[in-house]
Design an enzyme around this catalytic site. Structure first.
Site, PDB file in Angstrom:
ATOM      1  N   HIS A   1       0.819  -1.225   0.000  1.00  0.00           N
ATOM      2  CA  HIS A   1       0.000   0.000   0.000  1.00  0.00           C
ATOM      3  C   HIS A   1       0.844   1.263   0.000  1.00  0.00           C
ATOM      4  O   HIS A   1       1.897   1.341   0.630  1.00  0.00           O
ATOM      5  CB  HIS A   1      -1.052   0.001   1.104  1.00  0.00           C
ATOM      6  CG  HIS A   1      -0.536   0.075   2.517  1.00  0.00           C
ATOM      7  ND1 HIS A   1      -0.265   1.266   3.135  1.00  0.00           N
ATOM      8  CD2 HIS A   1      -0.277  -0.898   3.429  1.00  0.00           C
ATOM      9  CE1 HIS A   1       0.132   1.026   4.375  1.00  0.00           C
ATOM     10  NE2 HIS A   1       0.141  -0.276   4.583  1.00  0.00           N
TER      11      HIS A   1
ATOM     12  N   ASP B   1       6.034   0.716   6.372  1.00  0.00           N
ATOM     13  CA  ASP B   1       4.573   0.554   6.284  1.00  0.00           C
ATOM     14  C   ASP B   1       4.006   1.682   5.422  1.00  0.00           C
ATOM     15  O   ASP B   1       3.515   2.657   5.951  1.00  0.00           O
ATOM     16  CB  ASP B   1       3.981   0.550   7.695  1.00  0.00           C
ATOM     17  CG  ASP B   1       2.529   0.141   7.730  1.00  0.00           C
ATOM     18  OD1 ASP B   1       2.012  -0.359   6.722  1.00  0.00           O
ATOM     19  OD2 ASP B   1       1.890   0.347   8.781  1.00  0.00           O
TER      20      ASP B   1
ATOM     21  N   GLU C   1      -4.999   2.088   2.648  1.00  0.00           N
ATOM     22  CA  GLU C   1      -5.105   0.847   3.416  1.00  0.00           C
ATOM     23  C   GLU C   1      -5.327   1.148   4.893  1.00  0.00           C
ATOM     24  O   GLU C   1      -6.163   0.529   5.551  1.00  0.00           O
ATOM     25  CB  GLU C   1      -3.815   0.013   3.239  1.00  0.00           C
ATOM     26  CG  GLU C   1      -3.904  -1.396   3.832  1.00  0.00           C
ATOM     27  CD  GLU C   1      -3.497  -1.476   5.294  1.00  0.00           C
ATOM     28  OE1 GLU C   1      -3.807  -2.486   5.939  1.00  0.00           O
ATOM     29  OE2 GLU C   1      -2.877  -0.520   5.807  1.00  0.00           O
TER      30      GLU C   1
END
Lengths: 465, 465
Positions: free
Chosen positions: B281, B293, B326
């Site tokens: 993502h 992340d 996300e």
């Protein structure tokens, strides 16, 4: 016999002779009472209790603020509860600097925010912020060599390549970017300065710390980026496009305020033998809760003194000082020397380098007291502490007292991870390893048991440097 | 022969028989071209280049904001420059939540500030703040068992005892305090909730993350304290005195905004064989720069696909998706399944667990395609990757596509240090270990080389759970 063999034989003989001439003296025996005190201190809980208490019940203790005053009240109560004598506070006045807002934003070429904190004594931007182009210096040396026209009106960035060191020497090597970089940038006409934190971690918690603007130099906005943010800014700079930064930094000087030293004693039997001065500093920076800097220092020295307090009266008075206002410029240490410099001190030493294992001791003792250093060597060895090759005499708080010619005994903590946390929000209780803290208490207890009872006279010395 | 010896003999015979019956098949041979692609990928620089670029030139990429839009533009340019086909953006609308001010102050019994961040979807306090007594629950279970009268009008605190785990299972065990704790507290009438970060570090960078308020439950102010601050609050609570907390949290819901998926392809030679869907993502939380992340996820999968793009045309089309949004609830993954769910997919898998070594793979393949898993086993083994005992099918982004019956191949990263950094400001480039990142690229390249060219038909499966 070959020529080579003859040479080796001659070499061996001369080596044996040299060994004979320089044979070390027999190790100094360890007094059984000293060893017992040392070993019992490895089970100490007093030091952890003090660090836990200060960081939980007071928290940050910025110099000359209400929080530092609360910490003094807490300290007096704790020291009295522990049974120390002559517990009292000695106050003094000092300038107050308070943190304000702190934000940074890259406006171009790649818009994003950066994390930074103001340095102590930083000037302020306008409340709406200051926007200027950035000039990047990878090292303090690059800034020092820069012409004023490269700096004037700009936001100066100064990097560093600090690495962890056991003895903390990299702080001296890279610290000048913070200590004197802002004043230099101000003299060159910079609008502001942001430095890469003087730190060895990669967390977005920047390292604050004091900077100094000499009289006549108007403080400019001065801040430290976290190491991660500084590396980001350097990567942006690597793209070769002009960088525009917006800074909002609104610290302020808030006139004169009160700080103070908390003092307690273990009275000795021979006032003429001189005071053994120990301590750490009670104030902290305002970002963390001051666990390793320096609740641990006051805790370690207090816990060690408590062990002597609970035994037979020592020959020398042990004086424990929880110094105030170390961080902004050692005000507590200076005031202590002003008030007490005329008293006879035997030795002085402080704990202000965290709470990891002590690995080395160094002394500055007069010739009459040299055997003390030998007794320290054998008594400290079981704790994994060796004798350093240098001359003792470290410390901002005891510095002004040492400067009067007082003998010094330093117990050096391992600094490998100290600058991961130093002056950051991460300076919290979890940084304290209880087992290493106990080793510290044992080392200080050993030192006190030997020095406070040493039969030798401990006279004055030539201060280190 | 003794009875014991006879028993041992019998045991040995039956063991030998059992071994014969369950003798494993010969290891699947590794195709030389697959091995060559795998080994070349261990020198990959494309993935690091993408992570470095996104974190440097874009930074944080909060869903449905201008920053996420810039990241899509960046992604399209990067994917086109790499030579991918059918590069385009597919947008969708979604609710926007924006962070505001966030401060916490213990007013009593020990005045000090705490560091916290709002959780995604948090409600707001009044601008001047909210002051209330604190009720402390050490675990989510304690809150779940609490009567409403213990909670009503109070600021709820919920702790946890999260520990690092290789498979990340502790996130599932302790995450409910964040996922559903705020809604539960709101239902019980709490004024606000602060949780201990769902994290395994001790830095004062709290872990944000989304929380969910079902329809009909009005969002209350909801925030996470750093682990260090949470431990401090628990120590204060241990003193037994009432705690009063002041919270200032001013996030806001900002209506509907645009997010989008960036899509690129390596066209295959056999459209009927189905698409191999991979990705990560593009959006991130707003505190860090989204390195682990999940810039690393889009980087790893893109770098692997690039290696297939540069070789002979594969049988199956490889579709790389940089999913949007996300973090706040998997909006990109849902939109992808809505738009593309009708197309024939062979397999789907995502990378969204950092960039540390892949240690395990798990599949959910139809019987016709089982030999693929065996070929993966021998080809991935030299990378230190073993076959897991479970069924594949992880992932928020590919989840809605997997739910349609698409086969799954998971490549699981080691999560031991993932939750030190997850959703914190510390999610920055320095968290990426380039060597481990390359191992990830090699694993994904191996998977693609095997799966995109597998002669077996890969039909639909029963989704996991």
């Amino acid at each position: 016999m070959t020529r080579i063999a003859l040479t080796l034989l001659a070499l061996a003989s001369s080596t044996a002779l040299a060994a004979q001439r320089t044979a070390p003296p027999l190790p100094a025996p360890v007094d059984a009472k000293v060893a017992a005190l040392r070993d019992a201190a490895l089970k100490d809980d007093v030091a952890y209790d003090i660090v836990e208490g200060l960081t939980t019940e007071v928290g940050q203790r910025l110099a000359a603020t209400e929080a530092e005053a609360r910490a003094r009240t807490w300290g007096v109560a704790k020291l009295k509860a522990l049974g120390f004598k002559n517990v009292h506070v000695e106050t003094y006045q000092m300038p107050v600097w308070l943190r304000g807002e702190e934000r940074a934003e890259v406006l171009a070429p790649f818009p994003q925010t950066l994390k930074l904190v103001a340095l102590g004594n930083s000037g302020a931007t306008p409340a709406a912020g200051l926007t200027a182009p950035v000039v990047v210096f990878r090292t303090y040396g690059d800034l020092a060599n820069a012409p004023a026209e490269a700096v004037r009106g700009k936001i100066v960035y100064v990097g560093n390549a600090m690495v962890p060191t056991q003895d903390g020497s990299s702080y001296g090597a890279y610290g000048p970017a913070r200590f004197v970089g802002p004043a230099l940038a101000a003299r060159l006409g910079a609008a502001a300065i942001v430095i890469k934190s003087i730190g060895t971690d990669h967390h977005r918690n920047p390292h604050t710390g004091v900077t100094d603007f000499p009289a006549g130099v108007v403080p400019i906005p001065s801040a430290a980026l976290s190491v991660s943010d500084a590396e980001l800014l350097e990567r942006i700079a690597d793209r070769g496009k002009p960088i525009t930064l917006k800074l909002v930094l609104t610290p302020r000087f808030a006139g004169t305020g009160t700080s103070g030293n908390v003092i307690a004693e273990v009275p000795g039997s021979d006032p003429k033998a001189g005071i053994v001065l120990i301590g750490g500093h009670l104030d902290s920076w305002d970002l963390g809760t001051g666990a390793i800097d320096d609740a641990s220092g006051v805790a370690i020295t207090t816990a060690a003194a408590k062990r002597l307090l609970d035994g037979p009266r020592p020959k020398r008075t042990i004086r424990v000082v929880w110094f105030g206002a170390e961080e902004p410029g050692g005000y507590g240490g200076k005031d202590y020397a002003r008030v007490h410099g005329g008293e006879r001190h035997a030795t002085a030493g402080e704990s202000d380098f965290g709470a990891d294992r002590i690995w080395r001791y160094e002394v500055n003792l007069p010739d009459s007291a040299k055997p003390i250093a030998d007794r320290l060597q054998t008594a400290l060895a079981p704790l994994g502490i060796g004798r350093g090759a240098g001359v003792g005499g470290d410390g901002t708080d005891v510095g002004p007292t040492l400067a009067l010619g007082v003998a010094a005994i330093d117990l050096n903590q391992d600094g490998t991870r100290y600058f991961d946390t130093h002056h950051t929000p991460d300076d919290t209780l979890d940084r304290i390893d209880p087992e290493q803290l106990r080793q510290n208490v044992a080392a200080w207890t050993t030192m006190l048991a030997i020095v406070a009872n040493a039969p030798e006279e401990i006279g004055s010395v030539t201060p280190r440097r």
